[in-house]
Design an enzyme around this catalytic site. Sequence first.
Site, PDB file in Angstrom:
ATOM      1  N   TYR A 131       0.728  -1.101   0.107  1.00 46.95           N
ATOM      2  CA  TYR A 131       0.512   0.015   0.573  1.00 46.95           C
ATOM      3  C   TYR A 131       0.894   1.061   0.328  1.00 46.95           C
ATOM      4  O   TYR A 131       0.513   1.883  -0.865  1.00 46.95           O
ATOM      5  CB  TYR A 131      -0.981  -0.233   1.408  1.00 46.95           C
ATOM      6  CG  TYR A 131      -2.172   0.311   1.008  1.00 46.95           C
ATOM      7  CD1 TYR A 131      -3.075   1.087   0.194  1.00 46.95           C
ATOM      8  CD2 TYR A 131      -3.809  -0.016   1.570  1.00 46.95           C
ATOM      9  CE1 TYR A 131      -4.265   1.011  -0.657  1.00 46.95           C
ATOM     10  CE2 TYR A 131      -4.688  -0.216   1.484  1.00 46.95           C
ATOM     11  CZ  TYR A 131      -5.111   0.719   0.367  1.00 46.95           C
ATOM     12  OH  TYR A 131      -6.194   1.356   0.229  1.00 46.95           O
ATOM     13  N   GLU A 160       1.923   6.607  -7.304  1.00 43.96           N
ATOM     14  CA  GLU A 160       1.185   6.943  -7.930  1.00 43.96           C
ATOM     15  C   GLU A 160       1.623   8.951  -7.490  1.00 43.96           C
ATOM     16  O   GLU A 160       1.290   9.436  -8.540  1.00 43.96           O
ATOM     17  CB  GLU A 160      -0.391   6.871  -6.686  1.00 43.96           C
ATOM     18  CG  GLU A 160      -0.301   5.600  -7.330  1.00 43.96           C
ATOM     19  CD  GLU A 160      -1.879   5.607  -6.151  1.00 43.96           C
ATOM     20  OE1 GLU A 160      -2.784   5.624  -5.880  1.00 43.96           O
ATOM     21  OE2 GLU A 160      -2.454   4.035  -6.473  1.00 43.96           O
TER      22      GLU A 160
HETATM   23  C1  LIG Z   1     -11.034  12.727  -8.877  1.00 50.42           C
HETATM   24  C2  LIG Z   1      -9.928  12.818  -7.887  1.00 50.42           C
HETATM   25  C3  LIG Z   1     -10.162  11.017  -6.597  1.00 50.42           C
HETATM   26  C4  LIG Z   1      -8.556  11.729  -5.682  1.00 50.42           C
HETATM   27  C5  LIG Z   1      -8.580  10.773  -4.743  1.00 50.42           C
HETATM   28  C6  LIG Z   1      -7.067  11.142  -3.868  1.00 50.42           C
HETATM   29  C7  LIG Z   1      -7.230   9.811  -2.930  1.00 50.42           C
HETATM   30  C8  LIG Z   1      -5.473   9.573  -2.343  1.00 50.42           C
HETATM   31  C9  LIG Z   1      -6.149   8.209  -1.230  1.00 50.42           C
HETATM   32  C10 LIG Z   1      -6.274   6.874  -2.055  1.00 50.42           C
HETATM   33  C11 LIG Z   1      -5.339   6.346  -1.859  1.00 50.42           C
HETATM   34  C12 LIG Z   1      -5.282   4.656  -2.337  1.00 50.42           C
HETATM   35  C13 LIG Z   1      -4.019   4.300  -3.381  1.00 50.42           C
HETATM   36  C14 LIG Z   1      -4.185   3.323  -3.754  1.00 50.42           C
HETATM   37  O1  LIG Z   1      -4.688   2.914  -5.107  1.00 50.42           O
HETATM   38  C15 LIG Z   1      -2.734   2.403  -3.860  1.00 50.42           C
HETATM   39  C16 LIG Z   1      -2.804   0.921  -3.914  1.00 50.42           C
HETATM   40  O2  LIG Z   1      -3.857   0.307  -3.940  1.00 50.42           O
HETATM   41  S1  LIG Z   1      -1.367   0.701  -3.734  1.00 50.42           S
HETATM   42  C17 LIG Z   1      -1.509  -1.576  -3.827  1.00 50.42           C
HETATM   43  C18 LIG Z   1      -2.105  -1.980  -2.611  1.00 50.42           C
HETATM   44  N1  LIG Z   1      -3.059  -1.614  -1.905  1.00 50.42           N
HETATM   45  C19 LIG Z   1      -4.075  -2.120  -1.598  1.00 50.42           C
HETATM   46  O3  LIG Z   1      -3.976  -3.612  -0.883  1.00 50.42           O
HETATM   47  C20 LIG Z   1      -6.152  -2.325  -1.141  1.00 50.42           C
HETATM   48  C21 LIG Z   1      -6.777  -2.931  -2.455  1.00 50.42           C
HETATM   49  N2  LIG Z   1      -8.433  -2.611  -2.318  1.00 50.42           N
HETATM   50  C22 LIG Z   1      -8.687  -2.942  -0.872  1.00 50.42           C
HETATM   51  O4  LIG Z   1      -8.258  -4.005  -0.646  1.00 50.42           O
HETATM   52  C23 LIG Z   1      -9.913  -2.502  -1.874  1.00 50.42           C
HETATM   53  O5  LIG Z   1     -10.395  -1.898  -2.363  1.00 50.42           O
HETATM   54  C24 LIG Z   1     -10.234  -1.796  -0.081  1.00 50.42           C
HETATM   55  C25 LIG Z   1     -11.881  -1.055  -0.222  1.00 50.42           C
HETATM   56  C26 LIG Z   1      -9.248  -0.695   0.320  1.00 50.42           C
HETATM   57  C27 LIG Z   1     -10.931  -2.635   0.890  1.00 50.42           C
HETATM   58  O6  LIG Z   1     -12.087  -3.814   0.688  1.00 50.42           O
HETATM   59  P1  LIG Z   1     -12.351  -4.208   1.637  1.00 50.42           P
HETATM   60  O7  LIG Z   1     -13.216  -3.529   2.313  1.00 50.42           O
HETATM   61  O8  LIG Z   1     -13.477  -5.176   0.711  1.00 50.42           O
HETATM   62  O9  LIG Z   1     -11.503  -5.520   2.519  1.00 50.42           O
HETATM   63  P2  LIG Z   1     -12.225  -6.943   2.819  1.00 50.42           P
HETATM   64  O10 LIG Z   1     -10.948  -7.931   1.140  1.00 50.42           O
HETATM   65  O11 LIG Z   1     -11.919  -7.550   3.967  1.00 50.42           O
HETATM   66  O12 LIG Z   1     -13.460  -7.653   2.389  1.00 50.42           O
HETATM   67  C28 LIG Z   1     -14.451  -7.102   3.007  1.00 50.42           C
HETATM   68  C29 LIG Z   1     -15.778  -7.415   2.740  1.00 50.42           C
HETATM   69  O13 LIG Z   1     -16.334  -7.462   1.652  1.00 50.42           O
HETATM   70  C30 LIG Z   1     -16.581  -8.881   1.169  1.00 50.42           C
HETATM   71  N3  LIG Z   1     -15.814  -8.578   0.006  1.00 50.42           N
HETATM   72  C31 LIG Z   1     -15.391  -7.349  -0.922  1.00 50.42           C
HETATM   73  N4  LIG Z   1     -15.366  -7.012  -1.969  1.00 50.42           N
HETATM   74  C32 LIG Z   1     -15.936  -8.794  -2.475  1.00 50.42           C
HETATM   75  C33 LIG Z   1     -15.695  -9.272  -3.952  1.00 50.42           C
HETATM   76  N5  LIG Z   1     -15.316  -8.545  -5.054  1.00 50.42           N
HETATM   77  N6  LIG Z   1     -16.329 -10.412  -4.033  1.00 50.42           N
HETATM   78  C34 LIG Z   1     -16.579 -11.270  -2.839  1.00 50.42           C
HETATM   79  N7  LIG Z   1     -16.581 -10.776  -1.756  1.00 50.42           N
HETATM   80  C35 LIG Z   1     -15.883  -9.628  -1.589  1.00 50.42           C
HETATM   81  C36 LIG Z   1     -15.206  -9.632   1.044  1.00 50.42           C
HETATM   82  O14 LIG Z   1     -15.535 -11.259   1.224  1.00 50.42           O
HETATM   83  C37 LIG Z   1     -15.412  -9.400   2.602  1.00 50.42           C
HETATM   84  O15 LIG Z   1     -16.495  -9.872   3.580  1.00 50.42           O
HETATM   85  P3  LIG Z   1     -16.859 -10.682   5.166  1.00 50.42           P
HETATM   86  O16 LIG Z   1     -16.562  -9.290   5.980  1.00 50.42           O
HETATM   87  O17 LIG Z   1     -18.300 -10.964   4.908  1.00 50.42           O
HETATM   88  O18 LIG Z   1     -15.814 -11.495   4.668  1.00 50.42           O
END
Ligand SMILES: CCCCCCCCCCCCC[C@@H](O)CC(=O)SCCNC(=O)CCNC(=O)[C@H](O)C(C)(C)COP(=O)(O)OP(=O)(O)OC[C@H]1O[C@@H](n2cnc3c(N)ncnc32)[C@H](O)[C@@H]1OP(=O)(O)O
Length: 241
Positions: free
Chosen positions: A163, A170
Amino acid sequence: MASSEEDGPAEEKEHTKKKAIGPFSTAWLTLYNIAMTAGWLVLAIAMIRFYVETGTHKGLYKSLQKTLKFFQTFALLELVHCAFGIVHTSVLVTAVQVSSRIFMVWFVTSSIKQIQNEESVLLFLVVWTLTEITRYSFYTFNLLNHLPYFIKWARYNLFIILYPVGVVGELLTIYAALPYVQRTGMYSLRLPNKYNVSFDYYYFLLIVMCSYIPLFPQLYFHMLRQRRKVLHGEVIVEKED
Ligand SMILES: CCCCCCCCCCCCC[C@@H](O)CC(=O)SCCNC(=O)CCNC(=O)[C@H](O)C(C)(C)COP(=O)(O)OP(=O)(O)OC[C@H]1O[C@@H](n2cnc3c(N)ncnc32)[C@H](O)[C@@H]1OP(=O)(O)O
């Protein structure tokens, strides 16, 4: 080794507390996650092939931008999933994550050819690809109730490093875009004009960069909470959006 063999009693309780989703939603999510895993695997293979064949990262972004745009834009469906309650994730957290990625792809890297060969672009591409292959395969195997422990481990540990590294990639990419944006005035609207509105994309990019300071920690701490919940079975009460 499937996760069911690894689960401790606390985690079992956590699993039984999960809200059930219907068979149609499960089928759709399974298909969606398989498609996204495949998409990011295609990107990973394209990156490796490109590097093996050319020995450089220059030209890499151009060669894979169509595929990247397609799969990253497809991720907008994740907002629909949480808005309709198909997945139990915060709409706000998902919106910040997905919109920042879409912004990076469409309005920064693909719009400004001059920055596409920056090392920072390679950095975020590699980090996003590793993250998404892990994340979507985690969701897929989890839905199929055959989650190997190493995927679960990777999903909730790799982000600790990936992350911040992704954020650095970015931010450095946006920083590299600033001189070009200032010089050309791209996406900017200067006065006087018939709408009587002015917009400076250069300052907008500066604001976006600053917005990482309050927003990124929210995402990072969200993932740390998820990690404690899933790997250590802690019960965490999330605030409503
Ligand atoms: C217009 C201009 C906008 C400018 C905005 C500027 C913002 C600046 C700040 C943002 C910075 C972001 C930087 C970023 O892009 C850099 C990177 O990503 S680097 C790579 C590392 N990144 C990561 O590891 C994060 C990846 N992303 C995520 O994990 C998700 O998008 C996130 C929403 C952040 C978290 O995911 P989530 O809340 O879903 O967590 P879980 O995975 O633990 O899931 C929770 C529960 O939901 C179920 N779930 C979710 N999605 C699915 C799916 N597709 N299919 C099935 N189930 C899903 C999951 O199973 C969990 O369920 P339960 O709790 O019942 O088990």
